[in-house]
Scaffold this motif. Structure first.
Motif, mmCIF file in Angstrom:
data_model
loop_
_atom_site.group_PDB
_atom_site.id
_atom_site.type_symbol
_atom_site.label_atom_id
_atom_site.label_comp_id
_atom_site.label_asym_id
_atom_site.label_seq_id
_atom_site.Cartn_x
_atom_site.Cartn_y
_atom_site.Cartn_z
ATOM 1 N N ILE A 113 0.773 -0.852 -0.049
ATOM 2 C CA ILE A 113 0.198 0.171 0.038
ATOM 3 C C ILE A 113 0.832 1.223 0.129
ATOM 4 O O ILE A 113 1.512 0.854 1.300
ATOM 5 N N GLN A 114 0.775 2.148 -1.049
ATOM 6 C CA GLN A 114 1.328 3.811 -1.150
ATOM 7 C C GLN A 114 0.889 4.616 0.435
ATOM 8 O O GLN A 114 -0.506 5.002 -0.016
ATOM 9 N N VAL A 115 1.420 4.823 1.295
ATOM 10 C CA VAL A 115 1.495 5.551 2.089
ATOM 11 C C VAL A 115 2.303 6.607 1.669
ATOM 12 O O VAL A 115 3.070 6.509 1.716
ATOM 13 N N ILE A 116 0.962 8.306 1.940
ATOM 14 C CA ILE A 116 1.912 9.163 1.466
ATOM 15 C C ILE A 116 1.716 10.196 3.041
ATOM 16 O O ILE A 116 0.878 9.965 3.242
ATOM 17 N N ARG A 117 3.306 10.396 3.373
ATOM 18 C CA ARG A 117 3.705 10.578 4.446
ATOM 19 C C ARG A 117 4.098 12.556 4.056
ATOM 20 O O ARG A 117 4.448 12.712 3.960
ATOM 21 N N THR A 118 2.839 13.387 5.288
ATOM 22 C CA THR A 118 2.943 14.927 5.262
ATOM 23 C C THR A 118 3.707 15.074 6.275
ATOM 24 O O THR A 118 3.696 14.192 7.058
ATOM 25 N N LYS A 119 3.314 16.770 6.452
ATOM 26 C CA LYS A 119 3.900 17.232 7.462
ATOM 27 C C LYS A 119 3.298 17.020 8.599
ATOM 28 O O LYS A 119 3.570 16.408 10.531
ATOM 29 N N ARG A 120 1.593 17.043 8.608
ATOM 30 C CA ARG A 120 0.880 16.998 9.442
ATOM 31 C C ARG A 120 -0.315 15.629 9.261
ATOM 32 O O ARG A 120 -1.045 15.432 10.321
ATOM 33 N N THR A 121 0.054 14.993 8.648
ATOM 34 C CA THR A 121 -0.669 14.128 8.642
ATOM 35 C C THR A 121 0.010 12.456 7.291
ATOM 36 O O THR A 121 0.348 12.951 6.752
ATOM 37 N N SER A 122 -0.686 11.379 7.596
ATOM 38 C CA SER A 122 -0.201 10.115 6.623
ATOM 39 C C SER A 122 -1.492 10.033 5.634
ATOM 40 O O SER A 122 -2.249 10.236 6.801
ATOM 41 N N GLU A 163 4.870 15.693 -0.001
ATOM 42 C CA GLU A 163 5.500 13.933 0.832
ATOM 43 C C GLU A 163 7.289 14.731 -0.282
ATOM 44 O O GLU A 163 7.829 14.536 0.099
ATOM 45 N N ALA A 164 7.136 15.729 -1.996
ATOM 46 C CA ALA A 164 8.523 15.029 -2.410
ATOM 47 C C ALA A 164 9.131 16.842 -1.771
ATOM 48 O O ALA A 164 10.456 16.428 -2.058
ATOM 49 N N LEU A 165 8.263 17.627 -1.908
ATOM 50 C CA LEU A 165 9.268 18.333 -1.497
ATOM 51 C C LEU A 165 9.547 18.496 -0.003
ATOM 52 O O LEU A 165 10.786 18.654 -0.262
ATOM 53 N N LEU A 166 9.032 17.578 1.098
ATOM 54 C CA LEU A 166 9.660 16.999 2.154
ATOM 55 C C LEU A 166 10.927 16.920 2.324
ATOM 56 O O LEU A 166 11.517 16.667 2.946
#
Length: 340
Positions: A113-122, A163-166
């Protein structure tokens, strides 16, 4: 001899849910078993329950998906997670019926499963098409997400961009939309062109605020790390090391689509999203989105993901509305052909 049931063969499975807790079981089943009826209708199975004993009957692949879903939902209920018709609808989106059907004959392993991780949430994409969409974005340079409203095309594209930016895979994010009037005149709005276009970009801002926070987004905009602009401002530019999202692409002309695609430089990823059933271009103008899908599909390095009504992840009524409109348009088209 292989006695395993084929995907479409009718079968029955017994399921025991532990612990045997009457309150949690009542929450799982819903008032008058409304949650079980919702699962039955979506998966095409029948479910009977007595205490913590469940009998599931229907096509083999759907029965397996239903059993997995009940186990998952009961575990969440026992952990105090609330269950409502809305949350059940979202869980049904990722129940895996389509994926199980694809892999049942060969026994192939389901991709991670492709999980996307950002600053405030997944963010975990729901359903087969959302998973394929995110996988395509992460592995190809140009991606098209085409389908009805509410399928998560724009939201997931923004999440992948953040996600790519972080992760420093890109240096900046560009969010682009064509400035096409959907019945409302831009001239009646106050301010310059940038301020006039701002309401059209509000869904993109909302997604950014959710993933990065208000202060971070404003800081990135001030430093030009995030740029939000109408499509006309892209002419003459070459965009390197950027994540570019063209939203509402059904409202681009053929010339605008070609112009946008030729802006992409080295180290960049582009995602183009749109709904071919909601074109606001003047009558007689061909949509650049429908035109480009006929030209570029199959070209190496370019990915296409097509969403359907079943992929709608908003309120369940949104899915029914989309289906009703599609049925009406199909009937109207058939009637027009008959009258000619």
């Amino acid at each position: 001899m292989n006695n395993e049931a084929s995907p479409q063969q009718t079968t029955q499975q017994s399921l025991t849910l532990e612990p045997n807790d009457a309150r949690h079981l009542a929450l799982l089943c819903g008032q008058l078993d409304c949650h079980l009826r919702q699962i039955e209708e979506r998966l095409g199975i029948t479910i009977s329950a007595r205490g913590n004993q469940f009998q599931i009957q229907g096509p083999a692949v759907n029965v397996r998906a239903g059993a997995q879903l009940l186990i998952h939902l009961y575990a969440e209920v026992c952990q105090g997670v609330g269950l409502s018709p809305e949350s059940l609808h979202l869980n049904l989106q990722q129940s895996g019926v389509e994926r199980l059907a694809e892999t049942s004959q060969e026994g192939a392993a389901v991709e991670a499963i492709q999980v996307i991780r950002t600053k405030r949430t997944s963010i975990k994409p729901r359903g087969v098409n959302q998973q394929a969409y995110v996988r395509s974005i992460k592995h190809t340079d140009i991606n098209f997400g085409i389908g009805p409203a509410g399928t998560g095309k724009t939201y997931l594209a923004v999440a992948c961009a953040v996600e790519a930016l972080l992760q420093e895979q890109v240096r900046r994010i560009l969010l682009v939309r064509p400035a096409v009037e959907a019945g409302e005149k831009l001239g009646f709005l106050p301010g310059d062109l940038s301020q006039k276009i701002d309401p059209y970009l509000r869904p993109l801002y909302d997604a950014l605020y959710e993933m990065l926070g208000f202060e971070t987004v404003n800081k990135y905009i001030e430093r030009n790390i995030i740029e939000v602009a109408p499509l006309a401002f892209m002419r003459g530019r070459t965009l390197n090391n950027a994540f570019i999202i063209l939203d509402e692409a059904q409202n681009t002309t053929r010339e605008q689509m070609k112009m946008f695609l030729t802006r992409i430089g080295f180290g960049s990823t582009a995602v183009i999203t749109g709904d071919a059933t909601q074109i606001d271009l003047p009558r007689g103008s061909q949509s650049g989105l429908t035109h480009v899908s006929n030209i570029l599909e199959g070209v190496e390095g370019i990915g296409f993901t097509y969403f359907a009504n079943k992929d709608v992840v908003r309120h369940p009524l949104v899915q029914r509305i989309v289906e009703a409109y599609d049925t009406h348009e199909q009937n109207t088209t058939q009637l027009d052909k008959t009258q000619r």
